[in-house]
Design an enzyme around this catalytic site. Structure first.
Site, PDB file in Angstrom:
ATOM      1  CD  GLN A  86       2.007   2.949 -74.860  1.00 19.95           C
ATOM      2  OE1 GLN A  86       2.360   2.371 -75.875  1.00 19.95           O
ATOM      3  NE2 GLN A  86       1.219   3.989 -74.892  1.00 19.95           N
ATOM      4  CG  ASN A  87       7.537   6.353 -71.991  1.00 20.05           C
ATOM      5  OD1 ASN A  87       7.200   5.887 -73.078  1.00 20.05           O
ATOM      6  ND2 ASN A  87       7.402   7.616 -71.664  1.00 20.05           N
ATOM      7  CG  HIS A 104       5.350  -1.642 -73.038  1.00 20.51           C
ATOM      8  ND1 HIS A 104       5.166  -0.762 -74.069  1.00 20.51           N
ATOM      9  CD2 HIS A 104       4.227  -2.416 -73.009  1.00 20.51           C
ATOM     10  CE1 HIS A 104       3.985  -0.982 -74.644  1.00 20.51           C
ATOM     11  NE2 HIS A 104       3.397  -1.971 -74.010  1.00 20.51           N
ATOM     12  N   GLY A 172       1.442  11.749 -75.541  1.00 20.77           N
ATOM     13  CA  GLY A 172       2.636  11.321 -76.276  1.00 20.77           C
ATOM     14  C   GLY A 172       2.647   9.872 -76.685  1.00 20.77           C
TER      15      GLY A 172
HETATM   16  P1  NAD Z   1       4.411   5.744 -79.511  1.00 22.02           P
HETATM   17  O1  NAD Z   1       3.810   4.707 -80.347  1.00 22.02           O
HETATM   18  O2  NAD Z   1       3.799   5.958 -78.225  1.00 22.02           O
HETATM   19  O3  NAD Z   1       4.596   7.076 -80.475  1.00 22.02           O
HETATM   20  C1  NAD Z   1       5.266   8.265 -80.118  1.00 22.02           C
HETATM   21  C2  NAD Z   1       4.248   9.392 -80.053  1.00 22.02           C
HETATM   22  O4  NAD Z   1       4.864  10.514 -79.428  1.00 22.02           O
HETATM   23  C3  NAD Z   1       3.743   9.860 -81.439  1.00 22.02           C
HETATM   24  O5  NAD Z   1       2.325   9.871 -81.431  1.00 22.02           O
HETATM   25  C4  NAD Z   1       4.294  11.279 -81.555  1.00 22.02           C
HETATM   26  O6  NAD Z   1       3.420  12.157 -82.254  1.00 22.02           O
HETATM   27  C5  NAD Z   1       4.408  11.685 -80.107  1.00 22.02           C
HETATM   28  N1  NAD Z   1       5.357  12.761 -79.800  1.00 22.02           N
HETATM   29  C6  NAD Z   1       6.529  13.054 -80.387  1.00 22.02           C
HETATM   30  N2  NAD Z   1       7.083  14.132 -79.776  1.00 22.02           N
HETATM   31  C7  NAD Z   1       6.223  14.513 -78.790  1.00 22.02           C
HETATM   32  C8  NAD Z   1       6.229  15.549 -77.800  1.00 22.02           C
HETATM   33  N3  NAD Z   1       7.241  16.418 -77.689  1.00 22.02           N
HETATM   34  N4  NAD Z   1       5.177  15.639 -76.941  1.00 22.02           N
HETATM   35  C9  NAD Z   1       4.139  14.766 -77.040  1.00 22.02           C
HETATM   36  N5  NAD Z   1       4.081  13.773 -77.948  1.00 22.02           N
HETATM   37  C10 NAD Z   1       5.114  13.646 -78.812  1.00 22.02           C
HETATM   38  O7  NAD Z   1       5.793   5.487 -79.035  1.00 22.02           O
HETATM   39  P2  NAD Z   1       6.934   4.754 -79.790  1.00 22.02           P
HETATM   40  O8  NAD Z   1       8.096   5.658 -79.840  1.00 22.02           O
HETATM   41  O9  NAD Z   1       6.410   4.226 -81.064  1.00 22.02           O
HETATM   42  O10 NAD Z   1       7.242   3.582 -78.755  1.00 22.02           O
HETATM   43  C11 NAD Z   1       6.454   2.437 -78.549  1.00 22.02           C
HETATM   44  C12 NAD Z   1       7.102   1.603 -77.463  1.00 22.02           C
HETATM   45  O11 NAD Z   1       8.564   1.598 -77.549  1.00 22.02           O
HETATM   46  C13 NAD Z   1       6.828   2.199 -76.114  1.00 22.02           C
HETATM   47  O12 NAD Z   1       5.603   1.746 -75.719  1.00 22.02           O
HETATM   48  C14 NAD Z   1       8.052   1.768 -75.307  1.00 22.02           C
HETATM   49  O13 NAD Z   1       7.875   0.456 -74.801  1.00 22.02           O
HETATM   50  C15 NAD Z   1       9.179   1.798 -76.287  1.00 22.02           C
HETATM   51  N6  NAD Z   1       9.906   3.086 -76.198  1.00 22.02           N
HETATM   52  C16 NAD Z   1      10.119   3.656 -74.979  1.00 22.02           C
HETATM   53  C17 NAD Z   1      10.767   4.868 -74.878  1.00 22.02           C
HETATM   54  C18 NAD Z   1      10.963   5.472 -73.487  1.00 22.02           C
HETATM   55  O14 NAD Z   1      10.916   4.747 -72.491  1.00 22.02           O
HETATM   56  N7  NAD Z   1      11.177   6.781 -73.363  1.00 22.02           N
HETATM   57  C19 NAD Z   1      11.224   5.503 -76.031  1.00 22.02           C
HETATM   58  C20 NAD Z   1      11.006   4.893 -77.287  1.00 22.02           C
HETATM   59  C21 NAD Z   1      10.323   3.677 -77.361  1.00 22.02           C
END
Ligand code: NAD
Length: 236
Positions: A86-87, A104, A172
């Site tokens: 999803q990243n 995404h 994650g």
């Molecule tokens: P999400 O709904 O997938 O939630 C984040 C999850 O990560 C939570 O369940 C949390 O417990 C977990 N988490 C936190 N630290 C962790 C670690 N060290 N190891 C494993 N798990 C951990 O994600 P979101 O932030 O709500 O984002 C949703 C959407 O927003 C994504 O699908 C994406 O499109 C976008 N997004 C992308 C990025 C990226 O590309 N890196 C970052 C933020 C948001």
């Protein structure tokens, strides 16, 4: 070779220094999602949305793949591995994963508002989509991101991949963003599903039996990977 499908969310990149947003009171890097990650936000204020994604893109220069991204690559010696993420960052590719599907979209690309198939890489010298950067239809180019409220064009392709899995890893992700969270229900019923997330114990995945590892991806995933490699060597 058995097939592993890893479904990853923002949490796998958290230890690289990219913030998730569901952990932060609904704010993403100090922005409200509604102001930067919806089609309405885009039509209301192109400039703000471009600024936000240009900032996210520039952040990528300063971060690197972590242990979790790297350990998924290790699996490729013993398994067919597909990553469905999803990243929007490129840390799976930079770690060396061979097959990565971005549900995404991707920060490193831009696209036409008029023709969703007119997609270009963003110039790595400027690392930004500039105001006035127009598509062949004369419209401002937009980030190649699937915003909230938009359909997910790669969902069908992702579902096909999940259907063929022998083992699933969910890493994650809060399993709260649909339709991505529904992908698990395309998997065969009797295959092992591992869920690695500090909040794995608190998240309900109805009607599936799940092996929950309530740890950060950087420490929890390498252990699961070692176990899976050992199982494969033993012919399991
Ligand atoms: P999400 O709904 O997938 O939630 C984040 C999850 O990560 C939570 O369940 C949390 O417990 C977990 N988490 C936190 N630290 C962790 C670690 N060290 N190891 C494993 N798990 C951990 O994600 P979101 O932030 O709500 O984002 C949703 C959407 O927003 C994504 O699908 C994406 O499109 C976008 N997004 C992308 C990025 C990226 O590309 N890196 C970052 C933020 C948001």
């Amino acid at each position: 070779m058995k097939r592993i499908v890893a479904i990853t969310g923002a949490g796998i990149s958290a230890e690289s220094g990219i913030k998730t947003f569901r952990d932060e009171d609904g704010l993403w890097e100090n922005y409200r999602i509604e102001d930067v990650a919806t089609p309405e936000a885009w039509h209301k204020d192109y400039k703000l949305v471009l600024h936000f994604y240009n900032e996210r893109l520039k952040q990528l220069i300063h971060v690197s793949p972590n242990n979790a991204h790297l350990s998924l690559v290790r699996l490729e010696a013993n398994y067919e591995v597909d990553v469905i993420t999803q990243n929007v960052d490129d840390l799976h590719e930079r770690a060396g994963s061979s097959k990565v599907l971005h549900l995404h979209g991707e920060l490193r690309k831009k696209r036409s508002q008029v023709d969703p198939n007119y997609i270009l890489p963003i110039d790595s010298n400027t690392n930004e989509i500039q105001l006035g950067d127009l598509c062949p239809y004369g419209q401002q180019m937009r980030p190649h991101i699937v915003w909230f409220g938009e359909s997910v064009p790669k969902m069908e392709e992702a579902a096909d991949i999940v259907q063929k899995a022998d083992i699933i890893l969910i890493i994650g992700t809060s399993m709260a963003v649909y339709p991505a969270a529904g992908l698990i229900y395309y998997a065969k019923n009797d295959i092992p599903v591992y869920y690695i997330d500090p909040k794995a114990d608190q998240t309900t995945i109805p009607n599936r039996s799940v092996i929950r590892i309530a740890q950060k991806a950087g420490s929890g995933l390498p252990k699961v990977v070692d176990e899976l490699i050992e199982m494969s060597k033993n012919g399991n």
